[in-house]
Scaffold this motif. Sequence first.
Motif, mmCIF file in Angstrom:
data_model
loop_
_atom_site.group_PDB
_atom_site.id
_atom_site.type_symbol
_atom_site.label_atom_id
_atom_site.label_comp_id
_atom_site.label_asym_id
_atom_site.label_seq_id
_atom_site.Cartn_x
_atom_site.Cartn_y
_atom_site.Cartn_z
ATOM 1 N N GLU A 191 -38.249 11.777 -29.537
ATOM 2 C CA GLU A 191 -39.197 12.737 -30.100
ATOM 3 C C GLU A 191 -39.526 13.783 -29.053
ATOM 4 O O GLU A 191 -39.733 13.462 -27.892
ATOM 5 C CB GLU A 191 -40.490 12.030 -30.501
ATOM 6 N N HIS A 192 -39.641 15.027 -29.462
ATOM 7 C CA HIS A 192 -40.025 16.069 -28.513
ATOM 8 C C HIS A 192 -41.428 15.809 -28.014
ATOM 9 O O HIS A 192 -42.295 15.400 -28.770
ATOM 10 C CB HIS A 192 -39.971 17.443 -29.170
ATOM 11 N N PHE A 193 -41.655 16.111 -26.756
ATOM 12 C CA PHE A 193 -42.970 15.999 -26.122
ATOM 13 C C PHE A 193 -43.471 14.561 -26.076
ATOM 14 O O PHE A 193 -44.652 14.344 -25.858
ATOM 15 C CB PHE A 193 -44.010 16.861 -26.848
ATOM 16 N N SER A 194 -42.603 13.585 -26.381
ATOM 17 C CA SER A 194 -43.106 12.198 -26.356
ATOM 18 C C SER A 194 -42.936 11.636 -24.956
ATOM 19 O O SER A 194 -42.220 12.193 -24.138
ATOM 20 C CB SER A 194 -42.382 11.348 -27.363
ATOM 21 N N ILE A 200 -41.117 21.806 -34.439
ATOM 22 C CA ILE A 200 -41.651 22.174 -33.133
ATOM 23 C C ILE A 200 -40.668 21.653 -32.105
ATOM 24 O O ILE A 200 -40.308 20.479 -32.139
ATOM 25 C CB ILE A 200 -43.033 21.549 -32.894
ATOM 26 N N THR A 201 -40.192 22.541 -31.231
ATOM 27 C CA THR A 201 -39.265 22.101 -30.206
ATOM 28 C C THR A 201 -39.745 22.591 -28.859
ATOM 29 O O THR A 201 -40.603 23.472 -28.771
ATOM 30 C CB THR A 201 -37.843 22.656 -30.458
ATOM 31 N N GLN A 202 -39.192 22.008 -27.818
ATOM 32 C CA GLN A 202 -39.589 22.380 -26.469
ATOM 33 C C GLN A 202 -38.634 23.447 -25.948
ATOM 34 O O GLN A 202 -37.425 23.360 -26.172
ATOM 35 C CB GLN A 202 -39.546 21.146 -25.571
ATOM 36 N N ILE A 257 -32.346 22.028 -24.167
ATOM 37 C CA ILE A 257 -33.102 20.977 -24.848
ATOM 38 C C ILE A 257 -32.159 20.279 -25.827
ATOM 39 O O ILE A 257 -31.948 19.067 -25.747
ATOM 40 C CB ILE A 257 -34.316 21.553 -25.616
ATOM 41 N N HIS A 258 -31.564 21.056 -26.718
ATOM 42 C CA HIS A 258 -30.669 20.479 -27.727
ATOM 43 C C HIS A 258 -29.214 20.569 -27.324
ATOM 44 O O HIS A 258 -28.357 19.909 -27.894
ATOM 45 C CB HIS A 258 -30.852 21.179 -29.062
ATOM 46 N N LEU A 286 -48.490 15.188 -27.012
ATOM 47 C CA LEU A 286 -48.390 14.576 -28.327
ATOM 48 C C LEU A 286 -46.942 14.634 -28.788
ATOM 49 O O LEU A 286 -46.223 15.555 -28.469
ATOM 50 C CB LEU A 286 -49.210 15.367 -29.336
ATOM 51 N N ALA A 287 -46.559 13.658 -29.576
ATOM 52 C CA ALA A 287 -45.222 13.717 -30.161
ATOM 53 C C ALA A 287 -45.205 14.762 -31.267
ATOM 54 O O ALA A 287 -46.231 15.147 -31.792
ATOM 55 C CB ALA A 287 -44.854 12.348 -30.711
ATOM 56 N N GLU A 288 -44.002 15.222 -31.602
ATOM 57 C CA GLU A 288 -43.865 16.302 -32.584
ATOM 58 C C GLU A 288 -44.597 15.986 -33.877
ATOM 59 O O GLU A 288 -45.272 16.840 -34.440
ATOM 60 C CB GLU A 288 -42.380 16.558 -32.854
ATOM 61 N N PHE A 289 -44.456 14.767 -34.365
ATOM 62 C CA PHE A 289 -45.066 14.446 -35.653
ATOM 63 C C PHE A 289 -46.581 14.547 -35.580
ATOM 64 O O PHE A 289 -47.231 15.025 -36.483
ATOM 65 C CB PHE A 289 -44.611 13.066 -36.126
ATOM 66 N N ASP A 322 -44.693 23.789 -23.441
ATOM 67 C CA ASP A 322 -45.392 22.523 -23.251
ATOM 68 C C ASP A 322 -46.457 22.403 -24.331
ATOM 69 O O ASP A 322 -46.648 23.321 -25.126
ATOM 70 C CB ASP A 322 -46.031 22.443 -21.861
ATOM 71 N N VAL A 323 -47.131 21.275 -24.350
ATOM 72 C CA VAL A 323 -48.161 21.074 -25.359
ATOM 73 C C VAL A 323 -49.501 21.550 -24.804
ATOM 74 O O VAL A 323 -50.045 20.955 -23.884
ATOM 75 C CB VAL A 323 -48.254 19.594 -25.770
#
Lengths: 318, 318
Positions: free
Chosen positions: A315-318, B123-125, A53-54, B3-6, B94-95
Motif C-alpha cells: 500500500e502506498h504510504f504504508s 493517491i500515489t506517492q 514509484i511504479h 496513513l495507508a492509501e485506503f 508525502d502525507v
Amino acid sequence: MPLAEFGLIDRYFRGIGPALDSTVLGVGDDCAVLRLPADQLLLVTTDTLVENIHFLAGSDPESLGHKSLAVNLSDLAAMGAAPKWATLALTLPDVNEPWLAAFARGFSALAERYRVQLVGGDITQGPLSICVQALGTAAAERILYRSSAGLDERIYVTGTIGDAGLALKYLKDSEQHCPKTLRDRLDRPEPRIEASRSIGGLASACIDISDGFAADLGHLLKASNVGATVDWNLIPLSPHVRRYVDQSNDFSLPLCAGDDYELCFTVPAQREEELIRQVQSLPFPCQRVGKIDRRPGLRFENLAPGLDLLLKGYEHFS
Amino acid sequence: MPLAEFGLIDRYFRGIGPALDSTVLGVGDDCAVLRLPADQLLLVTTDTLVENIHFLAGSDPESLGHKSLAVNLSDLAAMGAAPKWATLALTLPDVNEPWLAAFARGFSALAERYRVQLVGGDITQGPLSICVQALGTAAAERILYRSSAGLDERIYVTGTIGDAGLALKYLKDSEQHCPKTLRDRLDRPEPRIEASRSIGGLASACIDISDGFAADLGHLLKASNVGATVDWNLIPLSPHVRRYVDQSNDFSLPLCAGDDYELCFTVPAQREEELIRQVQSLPFPCQRVGKIDRRPGLRFENLAPGLDLLLKGYEHFS
C-alpha cells in the motif's frame, strides 16, 4: 526539435485505437463526446504510474505505454465491463520523440487489441508520470462488484500469481538474472478482459489482483462482509515462482506481491459447472483456490502456521 | 502519522459532492458505476496541474483543490455539458494531513456548488501533481463544438480577460503587490457553467480561454475553417488590467495570457437578441468583441499595427 503540445498530440496520440461508432467526437475539442449503448451503465476508473514509484527510471517506454493502459483495463475487467474509451494525461520532463513514439506504440497495440479508443488527454511538462482513465460499459446484471460474494461460494483465480513480484525481486538484485517471460509479467501485464467476459453472469463478485492476492481478496471479503479459507496447495504458481518458493520457503511472495493483474472471483456452487465450461476455452487456467465462509478474515490451509499474520499487500504510504 | 492509501481516501475523499441518483456506485470498488440520463451524450475531459509548471511550490492547497476541479468543469462548460462526476488522481510527495484536508475542502466546495460527485481516483506517492477527469452530459443538440462557427456570426466573451495573467505577472515580481481580487482570478477561477447553460441552443461554437484569448479563439477559427476580426476597443478588461495596459502599452497581456477560463463563443446574428436576453441575468458581462469572416486568421481593429504577429498563446514545450 521541441514540439508544442498540439503538435505532439497530433503526431503521437491522434488515431490510437479503433474509431468506434459510439464516439461522436474523440481528440480535438475541449471534451470527447461519447454515446453509450442503450441500457448499459458506464464504468470509470483511473490509475497513475509515477517514475521511481511504479516503475524504474529508464524503463522501456513501449512497456510503459502498454502497462499504463493495461492496469486500467484490468479494473474494467474486474467489474465485468467491456472497455470502450481511454484518456491519457502524460507528464514529461522534456520532449523525447523516440520515447514518445515507443510509448504510443505500446499503448496503441493494446488499445487495438481490446478495441479501446483514445479520446482525450493532455501533455504537460514535469516529472514523468502517466495518468490514464478508462471507460467501459456493461449491462447492470453483468457487473461484478467486490461486495457481493456469498457464503459457501467458491473462490477462483485466473492465470498464476507472484510472477510480477518475483520479476521485481530479481530486477532489484543485480546478481539475479530475470527471465524474459517473468519480466514480461511485470512490464506487460495482460488485462483479463476475455476471462471477465467468460465469467460475467456467472461469477458473483470479482476484484483484480493489483495490491497482492491476500490484500485484494481481503478487500473483497471485507466489502462482502464474509471471510474465506484458501488452500495454499491450490494457489496457481508458474514454474519460476514454484521453484523460487521451494528454494526460499518465501510463501509470502506469491500471496502478497502486487502487480499480477489476475482476477480473483467467486462463484456459487450451483453455477460452478457452467463456469468451468465457460473458462475452458481461455488461454490460461482458472483455478479454484478456496471457499467463502462466515468467519471474517482470510485463512490459509496447508501453509506454515503463523504466516497468515505476515501477509500484507503493498500500500502506498504504508 | 503516515496513513495507508485506503485510509486517506476514506478520510478525505469519500463523500465529496452530492450523492447523485445517477451514481450506482461511487468510490470503493475497481470502477465507479454511473447511469446516464436517457438521450444524453457523455462528455469527458481531463486536465493535470503539476507543481512548478501550473502552480508555484507552496501554493495554497485549498485553492489547488478548487482550481484542479474548476479547469475541468470549464472544459465541460465550453462544450455545453452539465457537470456530473469527477475522478481525482493525486500524486503527493508525502502525507501532509493539513494539506490534504485543505485540498479536499477546496475541491469539495466547488463540487457541491455545481453538484459534481467525486466517484473515483487514486493517491500515489511522487512529485506533487493533480490529475482530474470530469464527466458531464448533454443532449446532442445543445453540445457546443469549437468547429461549428459560421460566417458573419458574432463573437462573444464572458467576464473579463487578462486578470489571471496580470496576477501571475505581479506574483513573479516581488516589487509588485497583487490585489486579492486579481489573485483570486488566478488561483480560484470560476468555471462558466451558468453562462454555458444560458447560451446552450443559441451559441453555434464555443471554447474556454485557457491558453489565452488569441490562441483559443485561433483554435476555434481553425477548427471552423473561418477567420475573424476582433475590435480591441470591445475587449472586456477589469479596472486592474485596463490600468496596467494604459500604463504599459502591453496589449498582448490580456490577449495572450492564459488561465482566465472565460468562454469565447459565437452566435448567429438572428439569434443575438435572444442571446442578449438570456445572458442578462448572469452575474458577469457577456461582451460582443468581433465577427467571423471568411479570411483565415485572427485580425484586430484599433490595435497598434504589427502586434498581431506577436500574439501567441502559452503552450507547453513551445
